[in-house]
Design an enzyme around this catalytic site. Structure first.
Site, PDB file in Angstrom:
ATOM      1  N   GLY A  13       0.826  -1.213   0.000  1.00 50.56           N
ATOM      2  CA  GLY A  13       0.000   0.000   0.000  1.00 50.56           C
ATOM      3  C   GLY A  13       0.853   1.252   0.000  1.00 50.56           C
ATOM      4  O   GLY A  13       0.552   2.235   0.674  1.00 50.56           O
ATOM      5  N   GLY A  17      -0.862   7.876   0.994  1.00 56.54           N
ATOM      6  CA  GLY A  17      -1.073   7.965   2.436  1.00 56.54           C
ATOM      7  C   GLY A  17       0.090   7.493   3.300  1.00 56.54           C
ATOM      8  O   GLY A  17       1.249   7.850   3.079  1.00 56.54           O
ATOM      9  N   ASP A  64      -1.761  -6.894  -6.113  1.00 56.56           N
ATOM     10  CA  ASP A  64      -3.031  -6.845  -5.386  1.00 56.56           C
ATOM     11  C   ASP A  64      -2.932  -7.870  -4.255  1.00 56.56           C
ATOM     12  O   ASP A  64      -2.880  -9.079  -4.512  1.00 56.56           O
ATOM     13  CB  ASP A  64      -4.183  -7.202  -6.349  1.00 56.56           C
ATOM     14  N   VAL A  65      -2.892  -7.383  -3.022  1.00 55.70           N
ATOM     15  CA  VAL A  65      -2.646  -8.316  -1.910  1.00 55.70           C
ATOM     16  C   VAL A  65      -3.781  -9.321  -1.727  1.00 55.70           C
ATOM     17  O   VAL A  65      -3.627 -10.324  -1.033  1.00 55.70           O
ATOM     18  CB  VAL A  65      -2.373  -7.585  -0.562  1.00 55.70           C
ATOM     19  N   TYR A 157     -15.338  -2.845   9.238  1.00 54.15           N
ATOM     20  CA  TYR A 157     -13.980  -2.283   9.219  1.00 54.15           C
ATOM     21  C   TYR A 157     -13.315  -2.493  10.583  1.00 54.15           C
ATOM     22  O   TYR A 157     -12.167  -2.946  10.663  1.00 54.15           O
ATOM     23  CB  TYR A 157     -14.005  -0.786   8.851  1.00 54.15           C
ATOM     24  N   GLY A 188      -5.162   6.781  15.070  1.00 51.77           N
ATOM     25  CA  GLY A 188      -6.518   7.340  14.983  1.00 51.77           C
ATOM     26  C   GLY A 188      -6.654   8.036  13.641  1.00 51.77           C
ATOM     27  O   GLY A 188      -6.134   7.554  12.632  1.00 51.77           O
TER      28      GLY A 188
END
Ligand code: NDP
Ligand code: 8X3
Length: 261
Positions: A13, A17, A64-65, A157, A188
């Site tokens: 990933g 981010g 793609d994991v 989630y 968080g």
């Protein structure tokens, strides 16, 4: 020489981010990076930039994991100079939707379970045996405060992140007696593409999640990941919960007009 110099670090990933921020801080520390994600073009762009800036080699894998066969084939056929992975950062993950469980979309659930739990398992299962046989290694899983406390409509989630927490704990137990350590870094609110993905591209709704407070940045999390990775070999930061100062629980957040909009 830093503890990270020349170490091989696989980041899943890494195309945005927290993962992209980890790539930056580890490259800056002298690591050799393997960057993996589905969006290969983004990875190539980041990889080239980091290579130019820090002069360390970068290998980009379009991966793609969720695809077990692809994960195994790709990670078991790495060029010899990349095969001895020292640090695995299991970061690839996502949320989809924010619905009451009894109104949720099965496709959203499957995407989260397949990525956050099964994807992490496939990568871990493929990489960790080599760490055990080499007698060195560190697995750093990106969990979440959502794995500690469930929040309204977070159901599936939160369950995937509770699973990540259990898997970090389980892997640490099973690796006892080896030199391989396992850390879970559990943030968080972090301002990334996370909420845009959760709301299927609705950027206004995503922006509102971080309105009126200063959230964590990807870099804030990446620095903690680097801190975990740079402890002496006998020290394991097994779990780190890191929150914005304006957040106390998943839902108890202080918002004010003067903070980031
Ligand atoms: P981003 O959406 O910015 O990044 C998610 C990354 O995961 C992307 O690089 C994406 O790449 C990758 N990814 C998603 N699905 C797959 C897949 N099937 N195979 C390979 N890579 C995949 O969000 P964040 O950086 O915030 O998320 C990173 C991790 O942090 C996640 O595990 C998330 O749950 C966790 N987290 C996030 C928090 C937050 O508030 N943002 C807080 C706590 C934890 P691509 O689409 O190119 O495949
Ligand atoms: C991401 C943090 O609270 O949006 O894991 O679920 S939260």
């Amino acid at each position: 020489m830093s503890r990270i110099e020349n170490q091989i670090v696989l980041i899943t990933g890494a195309s945005s981010g927290i993962g992209a921020a980890c790539a930056e801080v580890f490259a800056r520390s002298g690591a050799r990076l393997i960057l993996a994600a589905r969006r290969g073009e983004r990875l190539e762009h980041l990889g080239t930039e980091l290579q130019q800036q820090y002069g360390r080699p970068v290998l980009c894998l379009t991966l793609d994991v969720r695809d077990r066969v692809q994960v195994e084939a790709t990670l078991q056929s790495l060029p010899a100079e990349w095969a001895a992975i020292d640090i695995l950062i299991n970061n690839a993950g996502l949320s989809r939707g924010l619905d009451k469980l009894y109104e949720g979309k099965v496709q959203d659930w499957e995407e989260m379970i397949d990525t956050n739990i099964k994807g992490l398992l496939y990568v871990t299962r493929t990489v960790v045996p080599g760490m055990v046989s080499r007698g060195r290694g560190h697995v750093i899983n990106i969990g979440s405060i959502a794995g500690h406390q469930t929040y309204p409509k977070g159901n599936v989630y939160c369950a995937t992140k509770a699973a990540v927490r259990a898997l970090s704990e389980g892997l640490n137990i099973d690796l006892l007696g080896t030199a391989v350590r396992v850390s879970s870094v559990d943030p968080g609110l972090v301002d990334t593409e996370f909420s845009t993905v959760r709301f299927h591209g609705d950027t206004d709704r995503a922006k509102a999640v971080y309105q009126g407070l200063t959230p964590l940045s990807g870099e804030d999390v990446a620095e903690v990941v680097l801190f975990c990775a740079t402890r002496p070999p006998h020290v394991n930061l097994s779990e780190v919960l890191l929150l914005p100062t304006a957040q106390a629980t998943p839902t108890l957040v202080h918002r004010s007009e003067s903070a980031a909009d």
